[in-house]
Scaffold this active site. Sequence first.
Site, PDB file in Angstrom:
ATOM      1  N   HIS A 190      41.222  17.945 112.581  1.00  0.00           N
ATOM      2  CA  HIS A 190      39.812  18.526 112.531  1.00  0.00           C
ATOM      3  C   HIS A 190      40.159  20.163 112.942  1.00  0.00           C
ATOM      4  O   HIS A 190      39.468  20.928 112.227  1.00  0.00           O
ATOM      5  CB  HIS A 190      38.713  17.804 113.367  1.00  0.00           C
ATOM      6  CG  HIS A 190      38.077  16.789 112.968  1.00  0.00           C
ATOM      7  ND1 HIS A 190      37.644  15.924 113.492  1.00  0.00           N
ATOM      8  CD2 HIS A 190      37.507  16.640 111.485  1.00  0.00           C
ATOM      9  CE1 HIS A 190      37.014  14.934 112.780  1.00  0.00           C
ATOM     10  NE2 HIS A 190      36.853  15.576 111.650  1.00  0.00           N
ATOM     11  N   GLU A 432      47.054  12.479  74.451  1.00  0.00           N
ATOM     12  CA  GLU A 432      48.224  12.316  75.275  1.00  0.00           C
ATOM     13  C   GLU A 432      49.283  11.403  74.745  1.00  0.00           C
ATOM     14  O   GLU A 432      50.205  11.106  75.392  1.00  0.00           O
ATOM     15  CB  GLU A 432      47.729  11.979  77.000  1.00  0.00           C
ATOM     16  CG  GLU A 432      46.889  10.608  76.792  1.00  0.00           C
ATOM     17  CD  GLU A 432      46.344  10.331  78.049  1.00  0.00           C
ATOM     18  OE1 GLU A 432      46.624  11.020  79.114  1.00  0.00           O
ATOM     19  OE2 GLU A 432      45.388   9.633  78.298  1.00  0.00           O
ATOM     20  N   ASP A 456      51.121  13.285  80.357  1.00  0.00           N
ATOM     21  CA  ASP A 456      51.504  12.233  79.357  1.00  0.00           C
ATOM     22  C   ASP A 456      52.012  12.458  78.235  1.00  0.00           C
ATOM     23  O   ASP A 456      53.167  12.259  77.661  1.00  0.00           O
ATOM     24  CB  ASP A 456      50.529  10.978  79.282  1.00  0.00           C
ATOM     25  CG  ASP A 456      50.209  10.263  80.485  1.00  0.00           C
ATOM     26  OD1 ASP A 456      51.368  10.116  80.928  1.00  0.00           O
ATOM     27  OD2 ASP A 456      49.177   9.718  80.740  1.00  0.00           O
ATOM     28  N   CYS A 503      43.742  19.352  79.987  1.00  0.00           N
ATOM     29  CA  CYS A 503      43.381  18.948  81.225  1.00  0.00           C
ATOM     30  C   CYS A 503      44.416  18.581  81.909  1.00  0.00           C
ATOM     31  O   CYS A 503      44.504  18.147  83.273  1.00  0.00           O
ATOM     32  CB  CYS A 503      42.350  17.800  81.494  1.00  0.00           C
ATOM     33  SG  CYS A 503      42.612  16.416  80.590  1.00  0.00           S
TER      34      CYS A 503
HETATM   35  C1  PEP Z   1      47.525  13.716  81.425  1.00  0.00           C
HETATM   36  O1  PEP Z   1      48.176  12.948  81.082  1.00  0.00           O
HETATM   37  O2  PEP Z   1      47.808  14.927  81.234  1.00  0.00           O
HETATM   38  C2  PEP Z   1      46.225  13.611  82.435  1.00  0.00           C
HETATM   39  C3  PEP Z   1      45.416  14.593  82.322  1.00  0.00           C
HETATM   40  O3  PEP Z   1      46.082  12.432  82.819  1.00  0.00           O
HETATM   41  P1  PEP Z   1      46.587  11.515  84.138  1.00  0.00           P
HETATM   42  O4  PEP Z   1      47.607  12.883  84.691  1.00  0.00           O
HETATM   43  O5  PEP Z   1      45.831  11.097  84.836  1.00  0.00           O
HETATM   44  O6  PEP Z   1      47.665  10.452  83.288  1.00  0.00           O
HETATM   45 MG    MG Z   2      47.156  11.080  81.199  1.00  0.00          MG
END
Ligand code: PEP
Ligand code: MG
Length: 575
Positions: A190, A432, A456, A503
């Site tokens: 904490h 991916e 991925d 992402c």
């Molecule tokens: C990715 O594969 O880039 C992704 C964002 O998904 P994760 O990392 O959850 O597999």
């Molecule tokens: Mg992924």
Amino acid sequence: MKKLVKGIDASPGVAIGKVFLYTEVELKIDKNKIDDTEKEKSRLLLGREKTKEQLLLIRDKTAKKLGEDKASIFDGHITLLEDEDLFEEIVELIENDEISAEYAMTQGIEGYCEMLANIEDEYLRERATDLRDIAKRWLYNISGRAIVDLSSLPKDTVVVAKDLTPSDTAQLDLINVVAFVTEIGGKTAHSSIMARSLELPAVVGTGNVCSQLKNGDLVIVDALKGEVIVEPNDEEISKYMEKRKKYFDGIELLKKLKDMEAISKDGIKIGTWANIGDPKDVAGVLRNGGLGIGLYRTEFLFMNSDKFPTEDEQFEAYKSVAESMEGKPVTIRTMDIGGDKCLPYMEIPKEENPFLGWRALRICLDRPEILKTQFRALLRASAYGYVKIMLPMIISLDEIRKSKVIFEECKIELKEAGLKYDETTQLGIMVETPAVAFRAKYFAKEVDFFSIGTNDLTQYTLAVDRGNENISKLYNSYNPAVLQAIKMSIDGAHEGGISISMCGEFAGDEEATALLFGMGLDAFSMSSISVPKIKKNIMSLEKKECEALVERVLSKATTEEVMEEVKAFNKKYLS
Ligand code: PEP
Ligand code: MG
């Protein structure tokens, strides 16, 4: 420097100051047998009442300084203090062993702490610190001694202690204390959490720092690295002053950019979103100026439960994120279980190649009730914000079409049940796998948006396991083949008339912004802390220059040549 002490970077920042050793006087605890157990019981009770009064005062102070959220830590302390089972146990020790209130209380609390020490959960283990904090205060109050005052200290003080309890931290003189260093503690203690809220640099877990320092020693606390530099020389002082300035300039930048859109020098607006794994993460997104959520990994909701979360449980989680983001896009990915993520309550047969196996949407299409429950919860949440739904691990149009049939069924069911949802909710996919990247324009015709998952996509394009340390050198998103796959995905999306974000971790790589912007990426989604830097990068760039960079880069033969070209560009255009 005379010495370098290493620890854990618990709260970021760099500070220079003089040591105040916060070592407490050991109270002498009488272990002898006592005659008057009634008197000890009433001393124990009085000590507890006094402790509660003090904790209430500290609670008020904290609420004023840090807000109700942090003040509630002390509600937890008061609840622990008033735990009747604990109190009864201590009273029994006084009665049965005929020992003093002080001795019985420390014995009783140590028993609890030992029990906590054996728990695997780090958070619960850290609660032993809270209990010892209460015990210390209680002990002083039984004995009628005053606790060391941390609320008025000399200018530029670095408090160094064996441990700082949350109540110690709450009382720190914030005008004059520039940092603290402790021997024990972790990032989730904490006091570390409070230090981060107070924006007070802190290094914890330094081992025996107290015996290595004395009052008045000059130290630099590098809480970005988790180091304490003892008696630095002039050169070191100026080096760290510079580091300190850079850090605070960065904080200023963050504050300045927080509510700003990322618009390039030539006026192109690019999405700067963040990735989350839990509704609690939204606070960090907002703090860092994330203007949307490009990936909400819902599998953690499934992993942190002992059964499949119900539609209502899921709905509550998704709704809370949609509401907190107040109309900004919230891209929620359907369950991506399998690979390296498993569910304790779901049997997934042992596989030779789990990353290529029964995972994500493959499971959901074989067990459509899982997908149906999630789609219904997501659609219901769409009535409370701007929800976009995203399917992971796609390799074929067939998977999209099957998912859409279930999606449409859910809409009909909700309509029939009179439940609200947004009819225009978009359904998109993660790019991916090379299977989608190669044929992006065909996929783009059947979905509303793409988001590139480079984590991925890199492993599948290069056939390099993303989690295998032995081959981590081969795992590189700057590999020309991966860049080619990214470029094909972006071109395919635009040819099909849809938008495309990224992402995967590559989106938060500061060196990659120009390249991705030049390729035509519409939005970047990353860890919250990366948002300000990527915003700043975009604001410093012009599309034409970045497009030229992409052309040069895609003609390179090796990863090294690509990186060299990108670095040279960034050196010139991004400061
Ligand atoms: C990715 O594969 O880039 C992704 C964002 O998904 P994760 O990392 O959850 O597999
Ligand atoms: Mg992924």
